[in-house]
Design an enzyme around this catalytic site. Structure first.
Site, PDB file in Angstrom:
ATOM      1  N   ASP A 126       0.869  -1.224   0.009  1.00 34.83           N
ATOM      2  CA  ASP A 126      -0.048   0.011   0.033  1.00 34.83           C
ATOM      3  C   ASP A 126       0.988   1.171  -0.261  1.00 34.83           C
ATOM      4  O   ASP A 126       1.912   1.072   0.556  1.00 34.83           O
ATOM      5  CB  ASP A 126      -0.976  -0.013   1.356  1.00 34.83           C
ATOM      6  CG  ASP A 126      -1.846  -0.837   1.047  1.00 34.83           C
ATOM      7  OD1 ASP A 126      -2.297  -1.456  -0.039  1.00 34.83           O
ATOM      8  OD2 ASP A 126      -2.407  -1.487   2.140  1.00 34.83           O
ATOM      9  N   ASP A 144      -6.885  -0.752  -4.855  1.00 35.22           N
ATOM     10  CA  ASP A 144      -8.188  -0.425  -4.121  1.00 35.22           C
ATOM     11  C   ASP A 144      -8.878   0.769  -4.472  1.00 35.22           C
ATOM     12  O   ASP A 144     -10.170   0.804  -4.619  1.00 35.22           O
ATOM     13  CB  ASP A 144      -7.522  -0.126  -2.545  1.00 35.22           C
ATOM     14  CG  ASP A 144      -6.945  -1.112  -1.795  1.00 35.22           C
ATOM     15  OD1 ASP A 144      -7.145  -2.521  -2.188  1.00 35.22           O
ATOM     16  OD2 ASP A 144      -5.873  -0.988  -1.038  1.00 35.22           O
TER      17      ASP A 144
END
Length: 194
Positions: free
Chosen positions: A148, A164
């Site tokens: 991430d 995402d």
């Protein structure tokens, strides 16, 4: 007579069926149907490439835990490793996430051709969900974790990644489609009642 009418209906029905079959054969021969559905898989592939390019850059040029401000107080980069689902939920549930994602991916791929025939925005949303889900799925299968990097700074929010982002956009498109279809059905029902 009713026999003449029934015979005419049967003849007309056969003609329509033959025309439909001929149209399908021409479409398959020219590859139009395949190419149109392929458009959505190409969209998903673009999402996967963008997602993994971003993950590779962060993994290569940033240390784990390192943060780089892009827009001070608003947006930044952060090198984080996530062993859960999107936005850090379901930490450590890799096996469950892999099984659940596999089911979702199969369902989307099977439904995409039907969604395309409905001529709505739905297949575009499904294509983005497919790309986002596959982007993270590949990391979970081969690395056991997801990279991430996108950090929102003006309020507390989990660090997330490109996959995402597209996944959420896809879900939003599907929701908009569902609400629009529901409204249309309500209007049609009101017309029938009248």
């Amino acid at each position: 007579s009713w026999r003449s009418y029934w015979g005419a209906e049967q003849t007309g029905g056969r003609r329509r069926v033959l025309l439909d079959i001929a149209g399908c054969q021409r479409g398959l021969k020219n590859g139009r149907g395949v190419h149109i559905v392929f458009r959505y898989y190409f969209m998903a592939l673009c999402v996967i490439i963008a997602d993994h390019a971003a993950k590779w850059l962060v993994s290569t040029y940033m240390k784990i835990g390192q943060e780089i401000p892009l827009i001070p107080g608003v947006l930044g980069l952060a090198s984080i490793r996530n062993k859960g689902a999107a936005f850090g939920i379901l930490q450590g549930q890799i096996t469950f996430l892999i099984i659940a994602t596999t089911v979702v991916l199969i369902g989307i791929m099977l439904y995409l051709p039907k969604a395309h025939r409905e001529k709505t925005i739905l297949p575009y949303g499904l294509a983005l969900i497919l790309g986002g889900a596959l982007g993270n799925f590949i990391d979970r299968v081969f690395k056991g974790e997801v990279v991430d990097m996108i950090q929102v700074r003006f309020f507390h929010f989990p660090v997330f990644n490109v996959a995402d982002s597209f996944l959420c956009i896809g879900v939003l498109i599907v929701l908009i489609h569902s609400l629009t279809e529901s409204r249309h059905k309500d209007e049609e029902l009101k017309e029938v009642v009248k």
